[in-house]
Design a protein around this motif. Structure first.
Motif, PDB file in Angstrom:
ATOM      1  N   LYS A 167       0.824  -1.230   0.011  1.00  0.00           N
ATOM      2  CA  LYS A 167      -0.025   0.018  -0.041  1.00  0.00           C
ATOM      3  C   LYS A 167       0.900   1.388   0.085  1.00  0.00           C
ATOM      4  O   LYS A 167       0.274   2.083  -0.317  1.00  0.00           O
ATOM      5  N   GLY A 168       2.132   1.146   0.343  1.00  0.00           N
ATOM      6  CA  GLY A 168       3.017   2.438   0.517  1.00  0.00           C
ATOM      7  C   GLY A 168       2.204   3.289   1.510  1.00  0.00           C
ATOM      8  O   GLY A 168       2.128   2.983   2.761  1.00  0.00           O
ATOM      9  N   ALA A 169       2.002   4.489   1.076  1.00  0.00           N
ATOM     10  CA  ALA A 169       1.583   5.573   2.195  1.00  0.00           C
ATOM     11  C   ALA A 169       0.101   5.721   2.008  1.00  0.00           C
ATOM     12  O   ALA A 169      -0.457   6.858   2.323  1.00  0.00           O
ATOM     13  N   HIS A 170      -0.740   4.897   1.194  1.00  0.00           N
ATOM     14  CA  HIS A 170      -1.932   4.768   1.043  1.00  0.00           C
ATOM     15  C   HIS A 170      -2.975   4.373   2.449  1.00  0.00           C
ATOM     16  O   HIS A 170      -2.270   3.247   3.033  1.00  0.00           O
ATOM     17  N   ASP A 171      -3.908   4.963   2.817  1.00  0.00           N
ATOM     18  CA  ASP A 171      -4.550   4.571   4.021  1.00  0.00           C
ATOM     19  C   ASP A 171      -5.185   3.051   4.061  1.00  0.00           C
ATOM     20  O   ASP A 171      -6.185   2.927   3.098  1.00  0.00           O
ATOM     21  N   MET A 246       7.548   1.760 -11.947  1.00  0.00           N
ATOM     22  CA  MET A 246       8.298   0.370 -11.859  1.00  0.00           C
ATOM     23  C   MET A 246       9.550   0.415 -10.569  1.00  0.00           C
ATOM     24  O   MET A 246       9.940   1.589 -10.317  1.00  0.00           O
ATOM     25  N   PHE A 247       9.462  -0.742 -10.162  1.00  0.00           N
ATOM     26  CA  PHE A 247      10.239  -0.770  -8.731  1.00  0.00           C
ATOM     27  C   PHE A 247       9.744  -0.531  -7.605  1.00  0.00           C
ATOM     28  O   PHE A 247       9.932  -1.239  -6.434  1.00  0.00           O
ATOM     29  N   ASN A 248       8.938   0.626  -7.660  1.00  0.00           N
ATOM     30  CA  ASN A 248       8.386   1.001  -6.177  1.00  0.00           C
ATOM     31  C   ASN A 248       6.908   0.237  -5.980  1.00  0.00           C
ATOM     32  O   ASN A 248       6.061   0.268  -6.920  1.00  0.00           O
ATOM     33  N   ASP A 277      14.405  10.267  -9.465  1.00  0.00           N
ATOM     34  CA  ASP A 277      14.792  11.200  -8.249  1.00  0.00           C
ATOM     35  C   ASP A 277      15.985  10.519  -7.630  1.00  0.00           C
ATOM     36  O   ASP A 277      16.543  11.266  -6.867  1.00  0.00           O
ATOM     37  N   GLY A 278      16.582   9.255  -7.806  1.00  0.00           N
ATOM     38  CA  GLY A 278      17.546   8.825  -7.136  1.00  0.00           C
ATOM     39  C   GLY A 278      17.421   8.422  -5.955  1.00  0.00           C
ATOM     40  O   GLY A 278      18.221   8.097  -5.053  1.00  0.00           O
ATOM     41  N   PHE A 279      16.126   8.578  -5.373  1.00  0.00           N
ATOM     42  CA  PHE A 279      15.674   8.098  -4.035  1.00  0.00           C
ATOM     43  C   PHE A 279      14.617   6.971  -4.257  1.00  0.00           C
ATOM     44  O   PHE A 279      14.886   6.188  -3.652  1.00  0.00           O
ATOM     45  N   HIS A 280      13.538   7.193  -4.952  1.00  0.00           N
ATOM     46  CA  HIS A 280      12.613   5.989  -5.102  1.00  0.00           C
ATOM     47  C   HIS A 280      13.441   4.820  -5.744  1.00  0.00           C
ATOM     48  O   HIS A 280      13.060   3.741  -5.354  1.00  0.00           O
ATOM     49  N   VAL A 281      14.145   5.310  -6.840  1.00  0.00           N
ATOM     50  CA  VAL A 281      15.046   4.177  -7.500  1.00  0.00           C
ATOM     51  C   VAL A 281      16.420   4.769  -7.333  1.00  0.00           C
ATOM     52  O   VAL A 281      16.597   5.986  -8.032  1.00  0.00           O
ATOM     53  N   GLN A 282      17.440   4.143  -6.890  1.00  0.00           N
ATOM     54  CA  GLN A 282      18.772   4.753  -7.108  1.00  0.00           C
ATOM     55  C   GLN A 282      19.207   4.476  -8.589  1.00  0.00           C
ATOM     56  O   GLN A 282      18.915   3.744  -9.191  1.00  0.00           O
ATOM     57  N   ASN A 283      20.409   5.458  -8.708  1.00  0.00           N
ATOM     58  CA  ASN A 283      20.838   5.653 -10.102  1.00  0.00           C
ATOM     59  C   ASN A 283      21.194   4.243 -10.761  1.00  0.00           C
ATOM     60  O   ASN A 283      20.912   4.366 -11.904  1.00  0.00           O
ATOM     61  N   PRO A 284      21.884   3.552 -10.148  1.00  0.00           N
ATOM     62  CA  PRO A 284      22.446   2.230 -10.923  1.00  0.00           C
ATOM     63  C   PRO A 284      21.058   1.315 -11.690  1.00  0.00           C
ATOM     64  O   PRO A 284      20.893   1.069 -12.807  1.00  0.00           O
ATOM     65  N   MET A 285      19.816   1.403 -10.731  1.00  0.00           N
ATOM     66  CA  MET A 285      18.671   0.846 -11.257  1.00  0.00           C
ATOM     67  C   MET A 285      18.177   1.657 -11.987  1.00  0.00           C
ATOM     68  O   MET A 285      17.226   1.061 -13.095  1.00  0.00           O
ATOM     69  N   LEU A 286      17.912   3.066 -12.024  1.00  0.00           N
ATOM     70  CA  LEU A 286      17.457   3.916 -12.929  1.00  0.00           C
ATOM     71  C   LEU A 286      18.019   3.633 -14.248  1.00  0.00           C
ATOM     72  O   LEU A 286      17.454   3.559 -15.237  1.00  0.00           O
ATOM     73  N   LYS A 287      19.246   3.492 -14.435  1.00  0.00           N
ATOM     74  CA  LYS A 287      19.961   3.387 -15.628  1.00  0.00           C
ATOM     75  C   LYS A 287      19.618   2.014 -16.406  1.00  0.00           C
ATOM     76  O   LYS A 287      19.161   1.854 -17.558  1.00  0.00           O
ATOM     77  N   LEU A 288      19.613   1.016 -15.358  1.00  0.00           N
ATOM     78  CA  LEU A 288      19.118  -0.365 -15.942  1.00  0.00           C
ATOM     79  C   LEU A 288      17.692  -0.213 -16.430  1.00  0.00           C
ATOM     80  O   LEU A 288      17.477  -0.901 -17.531  1.00  0.00           O
ATOM     81  N   GLY A 289      16.671   0.264 -15.671  1.00  0.00           N
ATOM     82  CA  GLY A 289      15.513   0.353 -15.917  1.00  0.00           C
ATOM     83  C   GLY A 289      15.186   1.158 -17.111  1.00  0.00           C
ATOM     84  O   GLY A 289      14.427   0.606 -17.916  1.00  0.00           O
ATOM     85  N   PHE A 290      15.795   2.163 -17.309  1.00  0.00           N
ATOM     86  CA  PHE A 290      15.485   2.905 -18.398  1.00  0.00           C
ATOM     87  C   PHE A 290      16.001   2.081 -19.664  1.00  0.00           C
ATOM     88  O   PHE A 290      15.304   2.329 -20.777  1.00  0.00           O
ATOM     89  N   ASP A 291      17.049   1.207 -19.779  1.00  0.00           N
ATOM     90  CA  ASP A 291      17.204   0.541 -20.819  1.00  0.00           C
ATOM     91  C   ASP A 291      16.451  -0.599 -21.292  1.00  0.00           C
ATOM     92  O   ASP A 291      16.458  -1.291 -22.060  1.00  0.00           O
TER      93      ASP A 291
END
Length: 418
Positions: A167-171, A246-248, A277-291
């Motif tokens: 649920k993350g931040a959902h009630d 994706m990922f979150n 944003d480099g926080f929800h998904v860190q940079n190595p995974m961002l680059k991997l996910g973008f590809d």
């Protein structure tokens, strides 16, 4: 003199309710999903791009064709080498400037202005999990705003049909199984304004709800889920066309339990959201996910009310949020509570931090999110298509600094809002 936020909100709101003007821009460096062009010019009238090119004689002809004297320097904008891109399109954001899109008509105006002045010319307004009657009232507010101004594309319901474990931040008290009666109630209240709804496909009525929403013209999204690979596949086959951030808020990649991410990546019908944003998904995974899925990654912000605001205490619906170093977390359990990201910053990070090509970065903030809803071609909502700098496309235009990618000037449907 620096304008107050109240003055900026009034200026943006009034501009978006006004008639589209004529626009002529020369001397820019064009970057869109089709590539890069130097010495670029364009003209626009009635909210639509009328001509583009690099030849000076053709520019003069294009100006005359929309009633602008090419010798009148006051009527022509010299970009002086700035980058020109299509306006950014955010299909998943909750608010900005201390307001959320759940906060009524005035809240919508304020939060939209916070994103608009940073280059997000069109936005799908994300509404959080609430009691059903509150969600219905919020949908009606979005529907009414769509009739007033061109920048609001509709609503995204991020809830209430989410997995409790994700649920993350959902009630949690407001989460529901999407039985047909609830789906009908939301569709009726929306009067056609729902663009996207995030659904956990493993819920008892998850797949049937995806089919029901898709049949009504909504694009369901797989997310906030604990679905296995096969269930996610069933969700996409049933009509889901988006993966929510994706990922979150989903089970991650595992070599023996693939989960929903590979199901989205391998399906060419699916647009995949990514919070850069480099926080929800860190940079190595961002680059991997973008590809993972070229031309199918859409940058989204998941921005909440604290966006473009100082650190401090805020609200996400009825839940208390604390923002420290620009990162939002629930006070109750420390769960990430959306972001304070702007698409302007997502593009800046893509180019200057991750090393993604400017063409691909701009595509992820323009053409790909527009494509998720068919807004990259003529449609009943926007009229002219979004996402490219080409004749016949909407005059959603940004002039940005070529190095920092800071947005300096903004037009939405030919209306200058910054």
């Amino acid at each position: 003199m620096t304008q107050s936020r109240e003055q900026i909100v009034a200026q943006v709101t009034d501009a978006l309710k006004s008639k589209a003007g004529r626009v002529a821009i020369r001397g820019a460096r064009k970057v869109d999903a089709r590539g890069i062009q130097d010495h670029f010019w364009l003209t626009a009238a009635d909210g639509v791009i009328t001509a583009t090119g690099t030849d000076e004689e053709a520019f003069e002809h294009a100006c005359r064709s929309i009633g602008i004297d090419p010798a009148d320097e006051s009527a022509i904008i010299d970009a002086k080498g700035q980058t020109i891109t299509p306006g950014y399109v955010d299909i998943h954001a909750h608010g900005a400037w201390e307001k959320s899109f759940d906060d009524g008509p005035d809240g919508i105006d304020i939060a939209r202005a916070g994103h608009a002045v940073h280059g997000t010319t069109r936005q799908v307004l994300s509404l959080i999990t609430n009691p059903i009657d509150v969600i219905c009232a919020n949908l009606k507010n979005v529907r009414a705003k769509m009739d007033e101004r061109p920048d609001i594309l509709g609503a995204h319901l991020e809830g209430p049909f989410l997995a409790l474990a994700r649920k993350g931040a959902h009630d949690p008290e407001c989460l529901k199984d999407p039985v047909p009666e609830l789906v009908d109630e939301l569709l009726e209240a929306a009067d056609g304004c729902i663009r996207q709804i995030t659904i956990a496909p493993e819920l008892p009525h998850g797949i049937s709800a995806i089919k029901q929403f898709a049949a009504a013209g909504v694009v369901p999204a797989v997310g906030h889920c604990d679905a296995d690979y096969e269930t996610a596949q069933k969700g996409f086959d049933a009509g889901a066309g988006i993966m929510t951030h994706m990922f979150n808020a989903m089970n991650g990649l595992h070599h023996r339990k693939p989960g929903p991410i590979p199901a989205a990546v391998e399906d060419p019908r699916v647009v995949i959201e990514l919070i850069n944003d480099g926080f929800h998904v860190q940079n190595p995974m961002l680059k991997l996910g973008f590809d993972f899925a070229p031309h199918r990654i859409a940058f989204v912000t998941d921005a909440m009310a604290a966006t473009d605001c100082p650190d401090g205490a805020y609200k996400l619906g009825a839940l208390d949020v604390n923002v420290v170093d620009g990162h939002a977390r629930l006070v109750s359990n420390g769960a990430i509570a959306g972001s304070t990201l702007l698409l302007e910053v997502a593009v800046q990070r893509a180019v200057n931090v991750l090393g993604i090509s400017p063409v691909a970065a701009v595509e992820a903030a323009t053409l790909t999110p527009a494509h998720a809803f068919g807004f990259d071609r003529p449609n009943p909502v926007t009229g002219a298509p979004l996402g490219l700098l080409a004749p016949g496309y909407a005059a959603d235009l940004l002039l940005t600094d070529p190095e920092s990618w800071t947005v300096n000037q903004v037009w939405c449907a030919g209306r200058k809002i910054k």
